[in-house]
Motif scaffolding. Structure first.
Motif, PDB file in Angstrom:
ATOM      1  N   LEU A 240      46.099 -15.855-113.335  1.00  0.00           N
ATOM      2  CA  LEU A 240      45.032 -16.574-112.281  1.00  0.00           C
ATOM      3  C   LEU A 240      45.346 -17.669-112.094  1.00  0.00           C
ATOM      4  CD1 LEU A 240      42.632 -15.966-110.483  1.00  0.00           C
ATOM      5  CD2 LEU A 240      40.863 -16.344-112.582  1.00  0.00           C
ATOM      6  N   GLN A 241      45.717 -18.180-110.897  1.00  0.00           N
ATOM      7  CA  GLN A 241      46.096 -19.530-110.579  1.00  0.00           C
ATOM      8  C   GLN A 241      45.393 -20.487-110.716  1.00  0.00           C
ATOM      9  OE1 GLN A 241      45.839 -18.064-106.202  1.00  0.00           O
ATOM     10  NE2 GLN A 241      46.058 -20.394-105.858  1.00  0.00           N
ATOM     11  N   PRO A 242      45.630 -21.603-111.429  1.00  0.00           N
ATOM     12  CA  PRO A 242      44.925 -23.033-111.676  1.00  0.00           C
ATOM     13  C   PRO A 242      44.481 -23.463-110.169  1.00  0.00           C
ATOM     14  CG  PRO A 242      46.829 -23.352-112.803  1.00  0.00           C
ATOM     15  CD  PRO A 242      46.836 -22.088-111.942  1.00  0.00           C
ATOM     16  N   MET A 243      43.084 -23.603-109.894  1.00  0.00           N
ATOM     17  CA  MET A 243      42.605 -24.263-108.824  1.00  0.00           C
ATOM     18  C   MET A 243      41.537 -25.399-109.115  1.00  0.00           C
ATOM     19  SD  MET A 243      39.798 -24.459-106.323  1.00  0.00           S
ATOM     20  CE  MET A 243      38.997 -23.089-106.313  1.00  0.00           C
ATOM     21  N   PHE A 244      41.604 -26.523-108.369  1.00  0.00           N
ATOM     22  CA  PHE A 244      40.924 -27.729-108.704  1.00  0.00           C
ATOM     23  C   PHE A 244      39.746 -27.442-109.245  1.00  0.00           C
ATOM     24  CE2 PHE A 244      38.452 -31.372-107.661  1.00  0.00           C
ATOM     25  CZ  PHE A 244      39.217 -32.490-108.472  1.00  0.00           C
ATOM     26  N   LEU A 245      38.669 -26.863-108.339  1.00  0.00           N
ATOM     27  CA  LEU A 245      37.450 -26.608-108.708  1.00  0.00           C
ATOM     28  C   LEU A 245      37.256 -25.400-109.843  1.00  0.00           C
ATOM     29  CD1 LEU A 245      36.012 -26.826-105.067  1.00  0.00           C
ATOM     30  CD2 LEU A 245      35.661 -28.426-106.981  1.00  0.00           C
ATOM     31  N   TRP A 246      38.090 -24.497-109.845  1.00  0.00           N
ATOM     32  CA  TRP A 246      37.859 -23.627-111.069  1.00  0.00           C
ATOM     33  C   TRP A 246      38.281 -24.528-112.366  1.00  0.00           C
ATOM     34  CZ3 TRP A 246      41.020 -19.017-108.797  1.00  0.00           C
ATOM     35  CH2 TRP A 246      40.409 -18.339-107.749  1.00  0.00           C
ATOM     36  N   MET A 247      39.288 -25.346-112.338  1.00  0.00           N
ATOM     37  CA  MET A 247      39.627 -26.097-113.574  1.00  0.00           C
ATOM     38  C   MET A 247      38.364 -27.099-113.991  1.00  0.00           C
ATOM     39  SD  MET A 247      43.472 -27.008-112.690  1.00  0.00           S
ATOM     40  CE  MET A 247      43.439 -28.425-113.813  1.00  0.00           C
ATOM     41  N   GLY A 248      37.348 -27.370-113.065  1.00  0.00           N
ATOM     42  CA  GLY A 248      36.728 -28.645-113.322  1.00  0.00           C
ATOM     43  C   GLY A 248      37.227 -29.878-113.631  1.00  0.00           C
ATOM     44  N   LYS A 249      38.330 -30.066-112.895  1.00  0.00           N
ATOM     45  CA  LYS A 249      39.254 -31.332-113.109  1.00  0.00           C
ATOM     46  C   LYS A 249      38.367 -32.311-112.360  1.00  0.00           C
ATOM     47  CE  LYS A 249      43.624 -33.205-112.011  1.00  0.00           C
ATOM     48  NZ  LYS A 249      43.196 -34.623-111.643  1.00  0.00           N
ATOM     49  N   SER A 250      38.622 -33.517-112.780  1.00  0.00           N
ATOM     50  CA  SER A 250      38.022 -34.595-112.035  1.00  0.00           C
ATOM     51  C   SER A 250      39.173 -35.172-111.274  1.00  0.00           C
ATOM     52  CB  SER A 250      37.391 -35.752-112.996  1.00  0.00           C
ATOM     53  OG  SER A 250      38.363 -36.195-113.895  1.00  0.00           O
ATOM     54  N   ASP A 277      31.077 -21.227-102.734  1.00  0.00           N
ATOM     55  CA  ASP A 277      30.276 -20.323-103.473  1.00  0.00           C
ATOM     56  C   ASP A 277      31.369 -19.610-104.262  1.00  0.00           C
ATOM     57  OD1 ASP A 277      31.273 -19.237-101.135  1.00  0.00           O
ATOM     58  OD2 ASP A 277      29.506 -18.254-100.537  1.00  0.00           O
ATOM     59  N   ILE A 278      32.575 -19.476-103.923  1.00  0.00           N
ATOM     60  CA  ILE A 278      33.627 -18.801-104.722  1.00  0.00           C
ATOM     61  C   ILE A 278      34.569 -19.768-105.704  1.00  0.00           C
ATOM     62  CG2 ILE A 278      33.931 -16.732-103.367  1.00  0.00           C
ATOM     63  CD1 ILE A 278      36.164 -18.032-102.178  1.00  0.00           C
ATOM     64  N   SER A 279      34.206 -21.269-105.700  1.00  0.00           N
ATOM     65  CA  SER A 279      34.884 -22.237-106.129  1.00  0.00           C
ATOM     66  C   SER A 279      34.240 -22.715-107.433  1.00  0.00           C
ATOM     67  CB  SER A 279      35.143 -23.331-105.156  1.00  0.00           C
ATOM     68  OG  SER A 279      35.910 -22.990-104.006  1.00  0.00           O
ATOM     69  N   THR A 280      33.564 -21.988-107.921  1.00  0.00           N
ATOM     70  CA  THR A 280      32.743 -22.649-109.296  1.00  0.00           C
ATOM     71  C   THR A 280      33.645 -21.971-110.820  1.00  0.00           C
ATOM     72  OG1 THR A 280      31.403 -20.821-109.539  1.00  0.00           O
ATOM     73  CG2 THR A 280      30.851 -22.753-108.175  1.00  0.00           C
ATOM     74  N   ASP A 304      44.440 -16.350-117.679  1.00  0.00           N
ATOM     75  CA  ASP A 304      43.725 -17.304-116.673  1.00  0.00           C
ATOM     76  C   ASP A 304      44.247 -18.352-117.230  1.00  0.00           C
ATOM     77  OD1 ASP A 304      42.034 -18.698-115.236  1.00  0.00           O
ATOM     78  OD2 ASP A 304      40.363 -18.195-116.257  1.00  0.00           O
ATOM     79  N   LEU A 305      45.294 -19.165-116.055  1.00  0.00           N
ATOM     80  CA  LEU A 305      45.645 -20.315-116.513  1.00  0.00           C
ATOM     81  C   LEU A 305      44.832 -21.657-116.313  1.00  0.00           C
ATOM     82  CD1 LEU A 305      48.718 -20.593-117.738  1.00  0.00           C
ATOM     83  CD2 LEU A 305      49.487 -21.418-115.621  1.00  0.00           C
ATOM     84  N   ASN A 306      43.711 -21.455-115.636  1.00  0.00           N
ATOM     85  CA  ASN A 306      42.572 -22.547-115.531  1.00  0.00           C
ATOM     86  C   ASN A 306      42.284 -23.137-116.692  1.00  0.00           C
ATOM     87  OD1 ASN A 306      41.826 -22.543-112.505  1.00  0.00           O
ATOM     88  ND2 ASN A 306      42.116 -20.416-112.904  1.00  0.00           N
ATOM     89  N   PRO A 307      41.535 -22.635-117.824  1.00  0.00           N
ATOM     90  CA  PRO A 307      41.547 -23.484-118.853  1.00  0.00           C
ATOM     91  C   PRO A 307      42.714 -23.828-119.840  1.00  0.00           C
ATOM     92  CG  PRO A 307      41.212 -20.997-119.360  1.00  0.00           C
ATOM     93  CD  PRO A 307      41.210 -21.113-117.862  1.00  0.00           C
TER      94      PRO A 307
END
Length: 345
Positions: A240-250, A277-280, A304-307
């Motif tokens: 699962l690709q890292p996405m800016f908003l999924w990561m919660g990155k500032s 709505d799908i970006s949290t 899931d590479l986001n965390p």
């Protein structure tokens, strides 16, 4: 006044040219693919439209071009796997894995811009004959199935909606109407009334639980076919690709400027209006949990590479050119994490 996008990410103009809808490479079954034989300092494609990857000593390879002796390894998915945002072919995930992080075998770029899981699978089905033995397939994806999963129910069909499908439905309605007029000229008449089918913002699916479930079901259905087509000796990983908003990155200062400008000049609306709505992080977590359970049953590794990515980045790191695609630094960080997480060598 020069736009921040032009000043900070001038390579994006080459991607605009590569994906110019006036030169769209329409393909049977796939609907569309990249321009064939495209040449630029930023992005290059072979005779079928696959992006070139760059290996050690500058060796260039692609699915429909030069293919090194097998076994080979593939990275597939949508536009992030393709490498949008990279300043050159050598900075994509496929190239970075081949040159630096997992160089024991060649990596080919098998990704398609805007592709959902149906198109990812079809691309493999249609072009598998060009490749030798494959020992590793990494599917780096997820965002597109959720974004098109929000499109209206009447656009979903049996295989899910796809990007630009509104153009397809409009063209098919026009063709159907022309055929009805022709039938009337030749003495036949159609009793079916023409119905206008135009999707609006109010027509999108609002039940995010339903969107997640249908996106996961489609993805897992296609992964089962991937598993059967690839054969028992090919290792398959779904990331699962890292996405800016999924990561919660500032935001870094550069990201803040770019995101604000993209939202301001977008003709369709801001990212929040279109995909908020799908970006949290919660949606990413729920989607990942559904995929994890299904992948285990199908002998497909899931990560899931986001965390993982979020733990390695700070707000000062300029990782994204937009909320989905990376800078050269972003691709380098993610390629390293891919190799470490998947145990690639």
């Amino acid at each position: 006044m020069k736009l921040h996008r032009e000043a900070l990410t001038p390579q994006m103009q080459e991607y605009d040219r590569f994906f110019d809808h006036g030169d769209m490479n329409y393909q049977p079954y796939l609907m569309y693919f990249h321009q064939q034989g495209f040449r630029s300092p930023t992005v290059n494609s072979d005779r079928s439209g696959f992006r070139l990857s760059v290996g050690p000593d500058g060796e260039r390879a692609s699915v429909a071009g030069h293919v090194p002796p097998g076994p080979v390894r593939l990275i597939t998915g949508g536009s992030t796997a393709l490498g949008i945002g990279a300043t050159g072919d050598e900075h994509t995930l496929a190239s970075l894995l081949w040159r630096r992080y997992a160089p024991s075998g060649p990596w080919l770029n098998f990704a398609g811009r805007c592709y959902n899981s149906t198109q990812e699978l079809l691309l493999f089905t249609l072009y598998r004959h060009l490749l030798p033995e494959i020992d590793e397939i990494v599917i780096f994806s997820g965002l597109n199935n959720l974004t098109v999963g929000r499109l209206p129910e009447w656009q979903q069909g049996d295989h899910g909606a796809f990007w630009f499908c509104g153009e397809y439905f409009t063209a098919m309605d026009e063709l159907r109407e022309r055929n009805r007029k022709t039938s009337k000229v030749f003495g036949r008449r159609s009793d079916r009334a023409r119905t206008s089918r135009v999707a609006t913002f109010d027509d999108v699916r609002r039940d995010i639980g339903q969107v997640i479930d249908s996106a996961a079901e489609l993805t897992l259905r296609h992964l089962e076919t991937w598993r059967r087509l690839a054969g028992p000796n090919t290792r398959i990983s779904y990331v699962l690709q890292p996405m800016f908003l999924w990561m919660g990155k500032s935001c870094s200062p550069e990201e803040k400027l770019l995101f604000e400008e993209i939202d301001r000049i977008s003709k369709l609306g801001t990212w929040e209006e279109l995909y908020g709505d799908i970006s949290t992080p919660d949606v990413a977590r729920r989607f990942a949990e559904a995929l994890q359970a299904g992948c285990e049953k199908r002998d497909v590794r899931f990560h899931d590479l986001n965390p993982v990515a979020a733990a390695t980045m700070t707000g000062n790191d300029w990782i994204f050119v937009d909320r989905a695609h990376y800078t050269d630094k972003g691709y380098d960080v993610v390629a390293g994490l891919l190799a470490e997480t998947l145990g690639l060598s």
